[in-house]
Design an enzyme around this catalytic site. Sequence first.
Site, mmCIF file in Angstrom:
data_model
loop_
_atom_site.group_PDB
_atom_site.id
_atom_site.type_symbol
_atom_site.label_atom_id
_atom_site.label_comp_id
_atom_site.label_asym_id
_atom_site.label_seq_id
_atom_site.Cartn_x
_atom_site.Cartn_y
_atom_site.Cartn_z
ATOM 1 N N SER A 46 0.874 -1.181 0.000
ATOM 2 C CA SER A 46 0.000 0.000 0.000
ATOM 3 C C SER A 46 0.907 1.226 0.000
ATOM 4 C CB SER A 46 -0.834 -0.010 1.284
ATOM 5 O OG SER A 46 -1.433 1.247 1.510
ATOM 6 N N TYR A 69 -1.574 -0.575 10.874
ATOM 7 C CA TYR A 69 -1.784 -0.980 9.474
ATOM 8 C C TYR A 69 -0.516 -0.675 8.674
ATOM 9 C CZ TYR A 69 -3.596 -1.249 4.713
ATOM 10 O OH TYR A 69 -3.775 -1.566 3.378
#
Length: 270
Positions: free
Chosen positions: A133, A146
């Site tokens: 990501s 995360y």
Amino acid sequence: MPAPTVLVTGASSGIGAATARLLLERGWRVFAAARRLEAMEPLAALGAEVMALDVSDDQSRRELAEQLTAKVGALDALVNNAGYGEVGPLETLPLERARALFDVNVFGLMGLTQQLLPAMRERGSGRIVNLSSIAGRWVSPGSGWYGASKFAVEALSDALRLELKAFGVSVVVVEPGVIATDFAHVVSPSMEQSLSCSVYSSMMRAVRKSWDSVYRGASPPLEVARTIERALTDPTPSARYLCGHQSASVIASQLLPTQLWDKIVRIQMT
Ligand code: NDP
């Protein structure tokens, strides 16, 4: 020539579903895996071979690998896409939720890779695409765990790329920006919960506002699917492929001095 084989994890939704669909259209033999089998029925109707997988569960990973080995021997490609997000201040987010996140995004990804890699290595060819990501390159407030899971995916992918070069197996990271999938919906309970923490509620309200704003411009999952297809088929793949809304932020975060970058992020999210 038999169709090339690929396993796409997290194929019941979003990026994984779009990737499985695109690869079927391009003539791949697609194995689609996730926990929700019923959500993969449309893929099965298109020709995907649907399989049950809880990537955080050792037994489930082992059974999937055994079934795949019986069907095809070595896979040509593995797309490690299954994953989800957690949001909350680092001071208060319970560690058991962080561990559960790592069990899917990090240990699940690597555990499945360990099951499927030996056959690829012994055959001397294969490609592994890991979904990271933009949060694997820079981290924002409220997304510490995360981001840590995606930084771990980046580090593991770098090491794996170096370790496997000699065996003919290439390892690639795809780094999506903001994509219109169920991701934000899955995150929303932890976002709501984080708002109740009085010390950080104002910061988390700003984080939620910023997320709501960036997700209004989110890219379609097909954009990531096309990038994954490139990562799977480029004759000499890059180590990393950025794609989707806001992915250029990675370049900016690297070019700007940290203090200036922090200031830009804090203006939007605190
Ligand atoms: P979705 O929520 O739409 O899809 C997530 C997929 O992961 C689902 O198919 C889900 O299947 C699967 N999954 C989650 N937990 C498990 C588990 N324990 N075992 C097996 N499968 C699991 O989100 P996205 O498509 O957006 O997410 C795909 C990947 O892309 C993730 O790794 C995410 O971190 C990454 N990403 C997403 C971005 C975005 O903005 N959307 C941006 C950058 C990266 P099921 O519940 O059926 O098991």
